[in-house]
Design an enzyme around this catalytic site. Structure first.
Site, PDB file in Angstrom:
ATOM      1  N   GLU A 265      -9.746  -1.740   5.393  1.00 16.72           N
ATOM      2  CA  GLU A 265     -10.274  -1.828   6.830  1.00 16.72           C
ATOM      3  C   GLU A 265     -11.401  -2.334   6.766  1.00 16.72           C
ATOM      4  O   GLU A 265     -12.007  -2.806   6.133  1.00 16.72           O
ATOM      5  CB  GLU A 265     -10.944   0.291   7.033  1.00 16.72           C
ATOM      6  CG  GLU A 265      -9.663   0.458   6.930  1.00 16.72           C
ATOM      7  CD  GLU A 265      -8.378   0.968   8.089  1.00 16.72           C
ATOM      8  OE1 GLU A 265      -8.525   0.274   8.919  1.00 16.72           O
ATOM      9  OE2 GLU A 265      -8.217   2.027   8.116  1.00 16.72           O
TER      10      GLU A 265
ATOM     11  N   ASN B 279      -7.281  -2.637  14.547  1.00 14.78           N
ATOM     12  CA  ASN B 279      -8.464  -2.451  14.276  1.00 14.78           C
ATOM     13  C   ASN B 279      -8.586  -4.441  13.415  1.00 14.78           C
ATOM     14  O   ASN B 279      -9.756  -4.324  13.347  1.00 14.78           O
ATOM     15  CB  ASN B 279      -9.079  -2.085  13.779  1.00 14.78           C
ATOM     16  CG  ASN B 279      -8.333  -1.275  12.309  1.00 14.78           C
ATOM     17  OD1 ASN B 279      -7.395  -1.893  11.766  1.00 14.78           O
ATOM     18  ND2 ASN B 279      -9.302  -0.145  11.881  1.00 14.78           N
TER      19      ASN B 279
ATOM     20  N   ASP C 217       0.496  -1.275  -0.081  1.00 17.13           N
ATOM     21  CA  ASP C 217       0.205   0.220  -0.036  1.00 17.13           C
ATOM     22  C   ASP C 217       0.170   1.485   0.002  1.00 17.13           C
ATOM     23  O   ASP C 217       2.248   1.582   0.364  1.00 17.13           O
ATOM     24  CB  ASP C 217      -1.108   0.057   1.170  1.00 17.13           C
ATOM     25  CG  ASP C 217       0.098  -0.290   2.515  1.00 17.13           C
ATOM     26  OD1 ASP C 217       1.273  -0.493   2.508  1.00 17.13           O
ATOM     27  OD2 ASP C 217      -1.337  -0.635   3.118  1.00 17.13           O
TER      28      ASP C 217
ATOM     29  N   HIS D 194      -7.529  -4.562  10.549  1.00 16.79           N
ATOM     30  CA  HIS D 194      -6.581  -4.677   9.593  1.00 16.79           C
ATOM     31  C   HIS D 194      -5.751  -5.352   8.340  1.00 16.79           C
ATOM     32  O   HIS D 194      -4.528  -5.496   9.353  1.00 16.79           O
ATOM     33  CB  HIS D 194      -6.937  -3.072   8.454  1.00 16.79           C
ATOM     34  CG  HIS D 194      -5.730  -2.183   8.572  1.00 16.79           C
ATOM     35  ND1 HIS D 194      -6.161  -1.014   9.684  1.00 16.79           N
ATOM     36  CD2 HIS D 194      -4.387  -3.027   8.698  1.00 16.79           C
ATOM     37  CE1 HIS D 194      -4.407  -0.589   9.449  1.00 16.79           C
ATOM     38  NE2 HIS D 194      -3.605  -1.643   9.677  1.00 16.79           N
TER      39      HIS D 194
HETATM   40  C1  F6R Z   1       1.355  -1.467   6.261  1.00 15.62           C
HETATM   41  C2  F6R Z   1       0.284  -1.997   5.939  1.00 15.62           C
HETATM   42  C3  F6R Z   1      -0.406  -1.940   7.452  1.00 15.62           C
HETATM   43  C4  F6R Z   1       0.312  -2.561   8.575  1.00 15.62           C
HETATM   44  C5  F6R Z   1      -0.581  -2.532  10.312  1.00 15.62           C
HETATM   45  C6  F6R Z   1       0.343  -2.456  10.891  1.00 15.62           C
HETATM   46  O1  F6R Z   1       2.132  -1.908   4.970  1.00 15.62           O
HETATM   47  O2  F6R Z   1      -0.262  -3.075   5.446  1.00 15.62           O
HETATM   48  O3  F6R Z   1      -1.271  -3.037   7.407  1.00 15.62           O
HETATM   49  O4  F6R Z   1       0.944  -4.049   8.401  1.00 15.62           O
HETATM   50  O5  F6R Z   1      -1.424  -1.054  10.236  1.00 15.62           O
HETATM   51  O6  F6R Z   1       1.240  -1.330  11.076  1.00 15.62           O
HETATM   52  P1  F6R Z   1       2.254  -1.362  12.620  1.00 15.62           P
HETATM   53  O7  F6R Z   1       3.275  -2.521  12.036  1.00 15.62           O
HETATM   54  O8  F6R Z   1       3.046  -0.184  12.385  1.00 15.62           O
HETATM   55  O9  F6R Z   1       1.511  -1.933  14.154  1.00 15.62           O
END
Ligand code: F6R
Length: 259
Positions: A141, A134, A67, A136
């Site tokens: 989301e 959450n 992403d 995702h």
């Molecule tokens: C990032 C992504 C997100 C993160 C998730 C966890 O490329 O796709 O799904 O993996 O938000 O983020 P952290 O590792 O910062 O807790």
């Protein structure tokens, strides 16, 4: 789904690195799906060290990131392109790396091209994933279609607040992102999820032991034929079947271990 519980975040990250290393040693021209965020930083650091010490060659590997923020140029310090350069691609050479373009003018066309590029590369062999508090994966989301493809998505307030730590002001966090869809992720041949810390414990429990539902997009991985989840004790703390996962891991034949 295989659930591997390690004592702490560092050990969890080392185990995840071992899976990536095995994948790339077995298939030097692997196609990897990569993630950003805090979780994979230690893993990227270990990969860089292995490559720089001559213990690993990633020069034939192709990568696709999950992403990117919409509206941030690739050279914006908080863009995911800049993140990937800082943590990986400024330090090691790969055959090609791809990340959605946050400034794409024709977003549907760009997203369709991203999907086509993944297919042209032969599909993703191993997709590394972090987990949102959450539930995702990528930036899919809660409520995202479980068949979704790469597209424009709006972040919800939970994720904007969680990611505000990377920006000077909370209002600077972009609200819109381009992300691979849940359907795109599910097509990877192996999904490797790394989640650490107490703030991920509910999402981990829902992902593994909750119902498969769009309300917790990571639960779609229950449907995946080859998914490995690596967690530390804190992230595992709300799993009901912890002892079963530990037993299975401790009785896994040596040849199945990556390291
Ligand atoms: C990032 C992504 C997100 C993160 C998730 C966890 O490329 O796709 O799904 O993996 O938000 O983020 P952290 O590792 O910062 O807790």
């Amino acid at each position: 789904m295989e659930v591997i519980i390690k004592a702490n975040a560092e050990e969890a990250s080392r185990e995840a690195t071992a899976f990536l290393v095995r994948q790339c040693r077995n298939k030097p021209d692997s196609v990897l799906g990569l993630a950003t965020g805090s979780t994979p930083v230690g893993l990227y650091c270990q990969l860089v060290a292995l490559v720089q010490n001559g213990q690993l060659d990633l020069s034939q590997v192709t990568t696709f990131n999950l992403d990117e923020y919409c509206g941030l140029a690739a050279d914006h310090p908080q863009s995911y392109a800049a993140f990937m350069r800082r943590h990986l691609f400024d330090h090691i050479r790969v055959r090609a790396w791809h990340i959605p373009d946050g400034l794409a003018c024709d977003i549907p066309l760009h997203c369709a091209q991203y999907e086509a590029d993944i297919a042209k590369a032969g599909g993703i062999d191993l997709q590394l994933l972090g987990l949102g508090g959450n539930g995702h994966i990528g930036f899919n989301e809660p409520g995202s279609s479980l068949q979704s493809r790469t597209r424009l998505k709006m972040l919800n307030a939970h994720t904007v607040a969680a990611n505000a730590r990377f920006f000077d002001l909370p209002d600077e966090v972009p609200r819109r992102v381009l992300t691979m869809g849940v359907g795109t992720i599910l097509e990877a041949r192996h999904c490797l999820v790394l989640a650490t810390g107490l703030q991920k414990a509910d999402a981990v429990a829902g992902m593994v032991e909750g119902p498969l539902c769009a309300d917790l997009p990571a639960s779609a991985l229950q449907w995946h034929p080859h998914c490995t989840l690596i967690v530390d004790e804190e992230a595992a703390s709300r799993l009901k079947r912890q002892e079963e996962y530990r037993w299975a891991y401790n009785n896994k034949p040596a040849w199945q271990h990556p390291g």
